[in-house]
Design an enzyme around this catalytic site. Sequence first.
Site, short mmCIF file in Angstrom:
data_model
loop_
_atom_site.label_atom_id
_atom_site.label_comp_id
_atom_site.label_asym_id
_atom_site.label_seq_id
_atom_site.Cartn_x
_atom_site.Cartn_y
_atom_site.Cartn_z
N LEU A 6 11.24 -20.69 -3.79
CA LEU A 6 10.21 -19.61 -3.08
C LEU A 6 8.94 -19.96 -3.98
CD1 LEU A 6 9.71 -17.08 -1.31
CD2 LEU A 6 10.19 -15.64 -3.21
N ASP B 57 0.86 -1.11 -0.03
CA ASP B 57 -0.04 -0.05 0.00
C ASP B 57 0.98 1.29 -0.03
OD1 ASP B 57 -2.08 1.51 0.02
OD2 ASP B 57 -2.42 1.50 2.29
N HIS C 8 3.04 3.38 -8.88
CA HIS C 8 2.77 2.04 -9.43
C HIS C 8 3.76 1.49 -10.06
CE1 HIS C 8 -1.45 2.38 -7.96
NE2 HIS C 8 -2.07 2.91 -9.15
#
Length: 246
Positions: free
Chosen positions: A136, A25, A42
């Site tokens: 991962l 955020d 962004h």
Amino acid sequence: MAVLSSQSHPSEPLSVPRHVAIIMDGNGRWARGRGRPRTMGHRAGVEAVRRTIEASVELGIEYLTLYGFSTENWKRPESEVNDLMGLLRLFLKRELANLHKNGIKIRIIGDRSRFAEDIRELLSKAEQQTSENTRLNLTIALSYGARAEITDAMREIAKKVASGELSVDAVTEDLIEQNLWTVGIPDPDLLIRTSGEQRISNFLLWQSAYTEFVFEDVLWPDFDRSHLEKAIDNFAGRERRFGAVI
């Protein structure tokens, strides 16, 4: 994302959680604070994604889940949504080979039906190409909402009960979990939200029943390994009782 050394290992001073989830955020506020359009925030956020994936591998985190785009995000201005979709396409096209080379398994959770066909194809390709990787487990929540996820699970179970395939008594927590989009992924040990906001915004509501939360004041584009280590250190100092008395 840089090419990661095969010698990467968890930092010894840290008690590293198995699964870290992050609500990314603050992109818009980061851009506004610099007098730039939200789209630049962004784009800067994508760089933070790269840094976080790399740091997670180096620290020995097994599962990383990133909240990339919520069901509510579709309500944003069309121009911003289009830019986000463009960034998603670019990330998948440019990063897939490197993620695959570095042993990262990609999984997408959320409602894909609202994405353009080419994006759905890119998402499927990313999952298929990296399906055997083990370094991962990277889960990206796209067009995701926890209430929608739980509703979808209930709907699937209700169909089986209505058809007689299941009895009402067979509906258990385990059965519900088997019908969630996150099936096979362990619940997050640690959930981090950046930007200083202290809410989880319809993210992994079922899975976060016993998750530890850390709220960081840093805006997502500025998030780096030091912030991740700080959150993990915070997590390591907590006593997790899961409702029991120790």
